[in-house]
Design a protein around this motif. Sequence first.
Motif, mmCIF file in Angstrom:
data_model
loop_
_atom_site.group_PDB
_atom_site.id
_atom_site.type_symbol
_atom_site.label_atom_id
_atom_site.label_comp_id
_atom_site.label_asym_id
_atom_site.label_seq_id
_atom_site.Cartn_x
_atom_site.Cartn_y
_atom_site.Cartn_z
ATOM 1 N N ALA A 112 0.885 -1.166 0.000
ATOM 2 C CA ALA A 112 0.000 0.000 0.000
ATOM 3 C C ALA A 112 0.921 1.214 0.000
ATOM 4 O O ALA A 112 2.139 1.074 0.118
ATOM 5 N N ALA A 113 0.363 2.374 -0.127
ATOM 6 C CA ALA A 113 1.172 3.589 -0.065
ATOM 7 C C ALA A 113 0.627 4.461 1.055
ATOM 8 O O ALA A 113 -0.414 5.075 0.876
ATOM 9 N N PRO A 114 1.246 4.506 2.214
ATOM 10 C CA PRO A 114 2.431 3.747 2.622
ATOM 11 C C PRO A 114 2.082 2.299 2.986
ATOM 12 O O PRO A 114 0.907 1.958 3.158
ATOM 13 N N ALA A 115 3.115 1.467 3.125
ATOM 14 C CA ALA A 115 2.920 0.056 3.467
ATOM 15 C C ALA A 115 2.177 -0.069 4.799
ATOM 16 O O ALA A 115 2.360 0.751 5.694
ATOM 17 N N VAL A 116 1.347 -1.090 4.908
ATOM 18 C CA VAL A 116 0.610 -1.364 6.144
ATOM 19 C C VAL A 116 1.347 -2.488 6.871
ATOM 20 O O VAL A 116 1.371 -3.628 6.402
ATOM 21 N N VAL A 117 1.974 -2.151 7.995
ATOM 22 C CA VAL A 117 2.742 -3.128 8.768
ATOM 23 C C VAL A 117 1.790 -3.935 9.637
ATOM 24 O O VAL A 117 0.932 -3.372 10.320
ATOM 25 N N PHE A 118 1.936 -5.259 9.617
ATOM 26 C CA PHE A 118 1.097 -6.138 10.414
ATOM 27 C C PHE A 118 1.536 -6.094 11.881
ATOM 28 O O PHE A 118 2.692 -5.829 12.186
ATOM 29 N N MET A 119 0.604 -6.406 12.759
ATOM 30 C CA MET A 119 0.899 -6.486 14.193
ATOM 31 C C MET A 119 1.898 -7.618 14.432
ATOM 32 O O MET A 119 1.994 -8.548 13.627
ATOM 33 N N PRO A 120 2.643 -7.579 15.564
ATOM 34 C CA PRO A 120 3.582 -8.671 15.847
ATOM 35 C C PRO A 120 2.869 -10.022 15.854
ATOM 36 O O PRO A 120 1.713 -10.127 16.259
ATOM 37 N N PRO A 121 3.574 -11.052 15.416
ATOM 38 C CA PRO A 121 2.942 -12.367 15.265
ATOM 39 C C PRO A 121 2.958 -13.200 16.539
ATOM 40 O O PRO A 121 3.687 -12.905 17.479
ATOM 41 N N THR A 122 2.156 -14.257 16.511
ATOM 42 C CA THR A 122 2.337 -15.316 17.496
ATOM 43 C C THR A 122 3.420 -16.232 16.937
ATOM 44 O O THR A 122 3.669 -16.255 15.728
ATOM 45 N N ARG A 123 4.067 -16.976 17.803
ATOM 46 C CA ARG A 123 5.195 -17.821 17.394
ATOM 47 C C ARG A 123 4.999 -19.218 17.945
ATOM 48 O O ARG A 123 4.640 -19.393 19.109
ATOM 49 N N GLU A 124 5.258 -20.210 17.102
ATOM 50 C CA GLU A 124 5.131 -21.611 17.477
ATOM 51 C C GLU A 124 6.347 -22.352 16.920
ATOM 52 O O GLU A 124 6.829 -22.030 15.839
ATOM 53 N N VAL A 125 6.828 -23.344 17.672
ATOM 54 C CA VAL A 125 8.007 -24.109 17.245
ATOM 55 C C VAL A 125 7.671 -25.587 17.263
ATOM 56 O O VAL A 125 7.089 -26.090 18.220
ATOM 57 N N GLU A 126 8.038 -26.258 16.192
ATOM 58 C CA GLU A 126 7.898 -27.713 16.089
ATOM 59 C C GLU A 126 9.303 -28.290 15.927
ATOM 60 O O GLU A 126 10.068 -27.834 15.076
ATOM 61 N N GLU A 127 9.640 -29.278 16.746
ATOM 62 C CA GLU A 127 10.988 -29.851 16.725
ATOM 63 C C GLU A 127 10.904 -31.348 16.477
ATOM 64 O O GLU A 127 10.029 -32.018 17.012
ATOM 65 N N ASP A 128 11.841 -31.872 15.670
ATOM 66 C CA ASP A 128 11.864 -33.319 15.450
ATOM 67 C C ASP A 128 12.988 -33.952 16.267
ATOM 68 O O ASP A 128 13.783 -33.252 16.906
ATOM 69 N N ALA A 129 13.066 -35.267 16.266
ATOM 70 C CA ALA A 129 14.041 -35.998 17.077
ATOM 71 C C ALA A 129 15.477 -35.700 16.665
ATOM 72 O O ALA A 129 16.397 -35.813 17.473
ATOM 73 N N ALA A 130 15.687 -35.320 15.416
ATOM 74 C CA ALA A 130 17.041 -35.032 14.920
ATOM 75 C C ALA A 130 17.516 -33.627 15.289
ATOM 76 O O ALA A 130 18.659 -33.268 15.002
ATOM 77 N N GLY A 131 16.643 -32.831 15.913
ATOM 78 C CA GLY A 131 17.027 -31.489 16.320
ATOM 79 C C GLY A 131 16.727 -30.413 15.292
ATOM 80 O O GLY A 131 17.134 -29.272 15.458
ATOM 81 N N ASN A 132 16.023 -30.757 14.242
ATOM 82 C CA ASN A 132 15.590 -29.755 13.268
ATOM 83 C C ASN A 132 14.303 -29.109 13.770
ATOM 84 O O ASN A 132 13.518 -29.748 14.463
ATOM 85 N N VAL A 133 14.095 -27.846 13.412
ATOM 86 C CA VAL A 133 12.908 -27.145 13.872
ATOM 87 C C VAL A 133 12.204 -26.446 12.714
ATOM 88 O O VAL A 133 12.815 -26.125 11.698
ATOM 89 N N ILE A 134 10.914 -26.241 12.914
ATOM 90 C CA ILE A 134 10.131 -25.353 12.074
ATOM 91 C C ILE A 134 9.601 -24.271 13.006
ATOM 92 O O ILE A 134 8.934 -24.580 13.997
ATOM 93 N N VAL A 135 9.948 -23.037 12.718
ATOM 94 C CA VAL A 135 9.444 -21.905 13.487
ATOM 95 C C VAL A 135 8.339 -21.268 12.652
ATOM 96 O O VAL A 135 8.564 -20.899 11.495
ATOM 97 N N ARG A 136 7.146 -21.178 13.236
ATOM 98 C CA ARG A 136 5.988 -20.617 12.536
ATOM 99 C C ARG A 136 5.599 -19.291 13.177
ATOM 100 O O ARG A 136 5.482 -19.198 14.395
ATOM 101 N N PHE A 137 5.380 -18.310 12.319
ATOM 102 C CA PHE A 137 4.888 -17.008 12.744
ATOM 103 C C PHE A 137 3.514 -16.814 12.123
ATOM 104 O O PHE A 137 3.347 -17.018 10.920
ATOM 105 N N LEU A 138 2.551 -16.411 12.923
ATOM 106 C CA LEU A 138 1.211 -16.158 12.422
ATOM 107 C C LEU A 138 0.886 -14.680 12.627
ATOM 108 O O LEU A 138 0.716 -14.222 13.748
ATOM 109 N N PHE A 139 0.848 -13.963 11.513
ATOM 110 C CA PHE A 139 0.501 -12.544 11.522
ATOM 111 C C PHE A 139 -0.985 -12.409 11.190
ATOM 112 O O PHE A 139 -1.442 -12.949 10.192
ATOM 113 N N LYS A 140 -1.728 -11.700 12.018
ATOM 114 C CA LYS A 140 -3.133 -11.383 11.744
ATOM 115 C C LYS A 140 -3.167 -10.037 11.020
ATOM 116 O O LYS A 140 -2.371 -9.152 11.310
#
Length: 137
Positions: A78-106
């Motif tokens: 947009a002009a100017p850009a519309v910044v989203f509110m800070p997100p919620t954060r969730e982490v999923e981890e597997d047995a090998a130590g890899n992670v997926i970090v999820r951010f949910l912006f409303k």
Amino acid sequence: MLRWVLLGGAEPTKGVLADIQARLRSKTGDLFDISAASAELKPNVLTPGSQGDFLVELHGLKELKLADLTNIQAFRDAAPAVVFMPPTREVEEDAAGNVIVRFLFKFDAPAEPGAFSANVYLPGVTILSDTGVVVPQ
């Protein structure tokens, strides 16, 4: 996007970086390896002013789980850009130590019908985008 909505064409794809080797910069300046990233609007079709979600996923090693990533920002074109509110954060981890970090912006859809883009700035990596459309009620 409009072809998909109006004519049932091929569904648009979300912003994806698959099988990458990138270094994401945290708010504190530390660098964290990521192996994939994606950004997706849910839903892609909204009515004026309705609320939507912008889901951002980062794949990496377990160190990413504790990184201060409050410098990741999402915004709508947009002009100017519309910044989203800070997100919620969730982490999923597997047995090998890899992670997926999820951010949910409303966010609230634009008030006028038409196409729009939601974008997320991944410091040190890139900007990922997904496209949505606002249709009249």
